[in-house]
Write a protein that holds these residues in place. Structure first.
Motif, PDB file in Angstrom:
ATOM      1  N   UNK A 132       0.832  -1.198   0.000  1.00  0.00           N
ATOM      2  CA  UNK A 132       0.000   0.000   0.000  1.00  0.00           C
ATOM      3  C   UNK A 132       0.868   1.250   0.000  1.00  0.00           C
ATOM      4  N   UNK A 133       1.922   1.257   0.783  1.00  0.00           N
ATOM      5  CA  UNK A 133       2.735   2.465   0.830  1.00  0.00           C
ATOM      6  C   UNK A 133       3.464   2.707  -0.484  1.00  0.00           C
ATOM      7  N   UNK A 134       3.824   1.645  -1.206  1.00  0.00           N
ATOM      8  CA  UNK A 134       4.440   1.816  -2.516  1.00  0.00           C
ATOM      9  C   UNK A 134       3.443   2.410  -3.504  1.00  0.00           C
ATOM     10  N   UNK A 135       2.227   1.868  -3.510  1.00  0.00           N
ATOM     11  CA  UNK A 135       1.202   2.354  -4.446  1.00  0.00           C
ATOM     12  C   UNK A 135       0.777   3.772  -4.089  1.00  0.00           C
ATOM     13  N   UNK A 136       0.664   4.049  -2.799  1.00  0.00           N
ATOM     14  CA  UNK A 136       0.301   5.393  -2.357  1.00  0.00           C
ATOM     15  C   UNK A 136       1.373   6.409  -2.763  1.00  0.00           C
TER      16      UNK A 136
END
Length: 259
Positions: A132-136
């Motif tokens: 999630x943090x990569x996509x965010x």
């Protein structure tokens, strides 16, 4: 509070004009005068950004280098949450729907793992963005009108930049950038309540849990960080009430705290 602002800010795009109509990307600005000032992507932030080069690299980025024109408090472009080095990821292998569905898989909470903050983008490697943090970070590093692997950023994330795309609400696999406003949770229903976008607070989002342990863990983590920005990956549907949407939350992979 948030990460210290004015430190590791590395925006990949900025605007030439105060009205934020004319966008410029860092890789286009390498040859411009280093004294040329650009405007922060956050319309509420008066930071003036200047082009900088990464030491020993041709990569460039925008940064607020003047002490009198730093990012405002809580500006996401003033901390590391918008950092995304595309060279570390394989864009051709990224399929947005698959990436979100993988975050929605059932996961049991671990006493040794906390909900990840949105600091950095994880381990390097030639793989598509996964966490999630990569996509965010991917979504925040680009304009909402840009595309990644053929999909428009604004169709991946609901935030104050992309709200124009969601006049009737948020449905399907989406990342929401949310905050706490009013009542946070209901223990009887095992629900957590957030609002998004952050400035307008137009929509309420209900996080629904079936697992007691996951509910308690995520509820507590959000409660302890209720002054921060909460990022949620969900499969959103109408709750049956006006401007309220709900998604099941299976585990911590769906939640990130912006510190």
């Amino acid at each position: 509070m948030f990460y210290k602002l004015g430190g590791k800010d590395m925006a990949k795009y900025a605007y030439r004009d105060k009205d934020r109509k004319d966008i410029i990307y860092s890789d286009e600005a390498i040859e411009v005068d280093r004294n040329t000032a650009f405007f922060c992507p956050d319309h509420k932030c008066n930071a003036k950004l200047y082009i900088c080069a990464v030491d020993g690299s041709k990569s460039a980025y925008f940064r607020a280098t003047k002490p009198n024109f730093k990012h405002i408090k809580n500006c996401l472009f003033g901390n590391s949450s918008t950092e995304f080095d595309s060279n570390n990821y394989d864009e051709s292998q990224f399929v947005y729907e698959d990436a979100i569905n993988n975050l929605l898989c059932n996961t049991k909470p671990s006493s040794q793992k906390r909900i990840p903050s949105a600091h950095g983008t994880g381990e390097p490697g030639a793989h598509p963005p996964r966490t999630l943090r990569q996509i965010y970070s991917l979504c925040k590093s680009l304009s909402v009108r840009d595309t990644y692997a053929g999909k428009e950023i604004g169709s991946m994330i609901l935030d104050d930049r992309s709200k124009y795309r969601y006049p009737k609400g948020c449905f399907g696999n989406r990342i929401i950038e949310a905050t706490v406003d009013g009542r946070l949770y209901n223990d009887e229903k095992k629900e957590v309540y957030l609002v998004s976008p952050i400035n307008s607070k137009k929509y309420t989002f209900i996080l629904s849990f079936s697992d007691e342990d996951n509910y308690k863990k995520i509820r507590s983590e959000i409660y302890n960080n209720r002054d921060k920005i909460i990022v949620i990956a969900g499969k959103w549907e109408s709750s049956g009430e006006y401007n309220k949407f709900t998604s099941k939350v299976y585990g911590t992979k769906q939640v990130a705290i912006i510190k």
